[in-house]
Design an enzyme around this catalytic site. Structure first.
Site, short mmCIF file in Angstrom:
data_model
loop_
_atom_site.label_atom_id
_atom_site.label_comp_id
_atom_site.label_asym_id
_atom_site.label_seq_id
_atom_site.Cartn_x
_atom_site.Cartn_y
_atom_site.Cartn_z
N ARG A 245 31.80 96.39 75.95
CA ARG A 245 31.02 97.32 76.75
C ARG A 245 31.56 98.72 76.56
NH1 ARG A 245 27.73 94.30 76.54
NH2 ARG A 245 26.53 93.22 78.15
N GLU B 190 23.51 103.86 77.43
CA GLU B 190 22.73 103.38 76.27
C GLU B 190 21.25 103.68 76.46
OE1 GLU B 190 23.74 99.29 75.50
OE2 GLU B 190 25.81 99.80 75.03
N HIS C 57 23.92 98.52 69.88
CA HIS C 57 24.09 97.30 70.68
C HIS C 57 23.41 96.10 70.01
CE1 HIS C 57 24.87 95.86 75.06
NE2 HIS C 57 24.96 94.85 74.22
N1 LIG Z 1 27.61 93.74 72.00
C1 LIG Z 1 26.95 92.66 72.32
O1 LIG Z 1 25.79 92.51 72.00
C2 LIG Z 1 27.64 91.59 73.08
C3 LIG Z 1 28.62 91.91 73.96
N2 LIG Z 1 29.24 90.93 74.66
C4 LIG Z 1 30.29 91.34 75.56
O2 LIG Z 1 31.53 90.83 75.10
C5 LIG Z 1 32.40 90.63 76.19
C6 LIG Z 1 33.06 89.27 76.08
O3 LIG Z 1 32.09 88.24 76.12
P1 LIG Z 1 32.57 86.72 76.19
O4 LIG Z 1 33.70 86.51 75.26
O5 LIG Z 1 31.37 85.89 76.04
O6 LIG Z 1 33.09 86.65 77.68
P2 LIG Z 1 34.24 85.72 78.23
O7 LIG Z 1 34.11 85.76 79.69
O8 LIG Z 1 34.22 84.41 77.54
O9 LIG Z 1 35.58 86.49 77.82
C7 LIG Z 1 36.02 87.64 78.43
C8 LIG Z 1 37.54 87.58 78.47
O10 LIG Z 1 38.02 88.82 78.93
C9 LIG Z 1 39.16 88.55 79.69
N3 LIG Z 1 39.53 89.67 80.51
C10 LIG Z 1 39.12 90.00 81.75
N4 LIG Z 1 39.76 91.08 82.17
C11 LIG Z 1 40.59 91.47 81.17
C12 LIG Z 1 41.50 92.52 81.03
N5 LIG Z 1 41.70 93.42 81.99
N6 LIG Z 1 42.19 92.62 79.88
C13 LIG Z 1 42.00 91.72 78.90
N7 LIG Z 1 41.16 90.68 78.98
C14 LIG Z 1 40.44 90.56 80.11
C15 LIG Z 1 38.78 87.32 80.46
O11 LIG Z 1 39.93 86.66 80.94
C16 LIG Z 1 38.05 86.52 79.44
O12 LIG Z 1 38.91 85.62 78.79
C17 LIG Z 1 31.53 90.81 77.44
O13 LIG Z 1 31.73 92.11 77.94
C18 LIG Z 1 30.14 90.72 76.93
O14 LIG Z 1 29.27 91.42 77.73
C19 LIG Z 1 28.95 89.61 74.50
C20 LIG Z 1 27.95 89.23 73.65
C21 LIG Z 1 27.19 90.21 72.88
O1 LIG Z 2 25.27 89.32 75.96
C1 LIG Z 2 25.75 90.46 76.08
O2 LIG Z 2 26.66 90.73 76.87
C2 LIG Z 2 25.21 91.53 75.30
O3 LIG Z 2 25.74 92.60 75.36
C3 LIG Z 2 23.99 91.31 74.55
O4 LIG Z 2 23.09 92.27 75.03
P1 LIG Z 2 21.54 92.18 74.69
O5 LIG Z 2 21.05 90.92 75.28
O6 LIG Z 2 21.43 92.19 73.20
O7 LIG Z 2 20.95 93.38 75.34
#
Ligand SMILES: NC(=O)C1=CN([C@@H]2O[C@H](COP(=O)(O)OP(=O)(O)OC[C@H]3O[C@@H](n4cnc5c(N)ncnc54)[C@H](O)[C@@H]3O)[C@@H](O)[C@H]2O)C=CC1
Ligand SMILES: O=C(O)C(=O)COP(=O)(O)O
Length: 622
Positions: free
Chosen positions: A310, A339, A358
């Site tokens: 994010r 965004e 994104h």
């Molecule tokens: N750019 C995109 O399109 C996408 C972005 N994301 C983002 O990626 C991130 C991670 O997604 P997931 O791995 O599925 O989530 P997840 O919940 O599986 O992993 C997040 C991890 O961050 C850790 N965490 C929490 N606070 C923390 C801190 N202060 N320092 C270090 N680690 C910390 C948690 O313990 C957890 O293990 C989310 O913010 C999600 O929104 C996910 C999918 C697509």
């Molecule tokens: O799953 C997430 O956290 C994402 O950031 C993906 O975002 P989107 O569904 O592509 O707008």
């Protein structure tokens, strides 16, 4: 008849059962009771406001494959729910939604347009581009029951407001994990080899081989910041590229890191030793701008940063400064604080920054997966099943829910009964629930039951809708302190609960006999053959099926009492479905608990009150 019953027990409950067909008949039909089954009572497990907006006439189905949560009620009519899909969703998901609901795909709504539409919708599906604010929940006027986030990050949904409004939020946390990880790796490699810059340069007619010399990945240290689903996948892939992988995540299990061959380190160690940092933590108050001037200053000179998490976890102005002074050599960013970012964003335009709009989750495969994942979760929630991916409610596994279903009904009815016994009904501050069970405490999840008792207590005296999502919040808001106690019982662990007792403290009762020795309103119930029964009122044992409505009368035990009350009800065609007398002893104080299908009119109730030797009585709606 009272005499006949008197011989049955001393202080215990004496039941006189009536066949359903015998309308207000007083003839006991000892064995032929035909109570409706729990399922046919349409006590479904449901998130909505069914009495106000019924729509699903189908019987309850509990999906075994997922966790389930909530809640009650009487679903009836035939209208389909409406699901507003506010951002592009894969076709397979839309098809699933259409099988069950009216689907309104309205993309690019302004905040005002969304607020204007939302009161017509039972569910809303969004991605990261829609802000689901408190205003949206308020504008929903109580209709919106589910918000589905087709993706992982729920930072665009006001979870507190959702919870306060009893609206469940579900996400699709798994289907885009690999896509996001692959995008991080794509950005890592593209950044290291200046792919985007070189591409732009060539398209501008140049051939700049010396300018775009990159750096190698093999042997370099990458710090995965946030070792969750995406972070772990990035770690695996980075290892495959020959990188040395460390990770920082205060909450990650050491075993998981060890299994992948990754060392978990402190924040400072991660940022000070890494050549590359890949960010994968959620945006929370703790992680907001966690990468700032101070943290950039601690980084190894020339570190490179990838952010597919994010935008808000980075102080973007500080990053520009770090890029300008060379502390950070390069950044590859998929996400931004705002965004889309402003067109003149210094960060986006910086020559050492590679950007994508994104796109982390944007693969054909991930979008189909996410669409199906969220459609199933939303449909399940609307049906009363519940997604394993609920974000703002405790999850109760399907098996537990199925087992607790009759106790859920019992719990709500006991709450309803107890609150109606309060004189005034508004000053309740202390609720104690005592569960008698032969299960180990850790094998008995009482959250659902507690929520249903809260529902039963609060709903009759307010216009608040209560479900598992907002039960604790609503109780707290109304100053209702809830304590729970478990008493172990030497019975079969097959039955999760022997009895549930509900006690309301420091209140006056409109039926003094409902008060316990300690002055609390006390009602207790059990499930018998799948049917909830009331078994104790105050210190009187009774046994009455909790269906329809109830009349409690306190009188001196003597012949003819049941007949007199029964005749008054029969005159007005009020059907008695169950009757029970609890008494302190023959010819002493007794409580008649009479279950009636219909609501007696005022005249009948007045007549009951005028029967000599009836000392007090109360009519209660279940
Ligand atoms: N750019 C995109 O399109 C996408 C972005 N994301 C983002 O990626 C991130 C991670 O997604 P997931 O791995 O599925 O989530 P997840 O919940 O599986 O992993 C997040 C991890 O961050 C850790 N965490 C929490 N606070 C923390 C801190 N202060 N320092 C270090 N680690 C910390 C948690 O313990 C957890 O293990 C989310 O913010 C999600 O929104 C996910 C999918 C697509
Ligand atoms: O799953 C997430 O956290 C994402 O950031 C993906 O975002 P989107 O569904 O592509 O707008």
């Amino acid at each position: 008849m009272a005499a006949a019953m008197a011989s049955t027990a001393a202080k215990g409950a004496i039941s006189v059962r009536h066949a359903r067909a015998s309308r207000a008949s007083l003839l006991p039909v000892s064995s032929s009771i035909s109570l409706r089954s729990v399922s046919s009572r349409q006590v479904s497990l449901f998130l909505g406001r069914p009495l106000r907006q019924p729509f699903d006439p189908r019987p309850l189905q509990i999906s075994r494959s997922r966790s389930v949560q909530i809640v009650t009620a009487t679903a009836a009519a035939d209208a389909k729910p409406t699901v507003l899909v506010a951002e592009k969703l894969g076709e397979a998901g839309l098809e699933l939604l259409r099988e069950f609901s009216n689907v309104d795909c309205s993309y690019n709504l302004s905040a005002e347009e969304l607020c204007a539409k939302i009161s017509l919708c039972d569910a809303l599906i969004v991605r990261s581009g829609t802000k689901v604010t408190r205003e949206v929940f308020e504008a929903a006027k109580g209709r919106l029951r589910v918000v589905g986030r087709a993706g992982v990050g729920i930072d665009n949904v006001d979870l507190q407001a959702a919870t306060e409004h009893g609206c469940l939020v579900v996400n699709a946390p798994t289907a885009n994990t690999v896509a996001a990880a692959e995008h991080a790796i794509a950005l890592l490699a593209a950044m290291a080899r200046n792919v985007a810059q070189a591409d732009a340069s060539m398209k501008a007619g140049k051939w700049q081989r010396n300018k775009y010399v990159g750096v190698s990945l093999v042997g370099k240290t990458i710090a995965v910041m946030g070792f969750g689903k995406v972070g772990s996948e990035v770690a695996r892939r980075a290892k495959g590229l020959g990188m040395h992988v460390i990770a920082h995540d205060p909450y990650a299990p050491v075993d998981r890191a060890r299994a992948i061959g990754v060392e978990l380190v402190s924040f400072d160690e991660a940022i000070s030793t890494a050549d590359f940092l890949s960010l994968h933590m959620p945006l929370t108050p703790t992680t907001s701008k966690i990468f700032n001037d101070e943290s950039f200053a601690k980084m190894k000179k020339g570190a490179r940063i990838i952010n597919v998490a994010r935008g808000g976890v980075i102080d973007e102005d500080a990053l520009v400064r770090a890029l300008d002074n060379g502390t950070v050599a390069q950044a590859a960013l998929d996400v931004f604080t705002v965004e889309p970012p402003p067109k003149d964003s210094k960060l986006v335009l910086h020559e050492n920054v590679t950007v994508t709009p994104h796109l982390g989750a944007s693969t054909i495969e991930a979008q189909e997966g996410v669409a199906i994942e969220i459609a199933e979760a939303v449909v399940g929630a609307l049906k009363g099943e519940l997604a394993a991916t609920a974000v703002n409610a405790p999850m109760v596994p399907a098996e537990v829910l199925s087992e607790l279903a009759p106790y859920v009904i019992l719990a709500e009815k006991l709450g309803r009964l107890a609150v109606q016994l309060v004189a005034g009904g508004h000053g309740i501050k202390g609720l104690k629930v005592v569960y008698t069970s032969s299960r180990n405490p850790e094998d008995l999840d009482t959250r659902l039951l507690r929520a249903m008792i809260t529902k039963g207590i609060i709903e009759p005296i307010s216009d608040v809708f209560v479900n598992l999502v907002n039960a604790d919040f609503t109780a707290k808001q109304r100053g209702l302190r809830i304590s729970e106690e478990r008493i172990s019982h030497d019975g079969s662990p097959e039955d999760p609960i022997e009895s549930i007792q509900v006690l309301l403290s420091n209140v006056e009762s409109k039926f003094a006999s409902a008060l316990s020795e300690t002055g609390d309103i006390k009602v207790e119930g059990r499930v018998k053959d799948g049917i909830p029964h009331l078994t104790l009122v105050g210190s009187f044992s009774v046994d009455v099926s909790l269906e329809g409505n109830l009349i409690f009368c306190r009188n001196i035990d003597q012949p003819g009492m049941i007949g007199r009350v029964g005749s008054i009800l029969a005159e007005k065609n009020v059907n008695v479905n169950f009757m029970s007398v609890g008494r302190t002893g023959p010819r002493k104080q007794a409580i008649m608990a009479i279950g009636v299908d219909e609501e007696p009119d005022k005249e009948s109730l007045k007549k009951i009150g005028e029967v000599p030797s009836i000392e007090e009585f109360v009519f209660l709606k279940l």
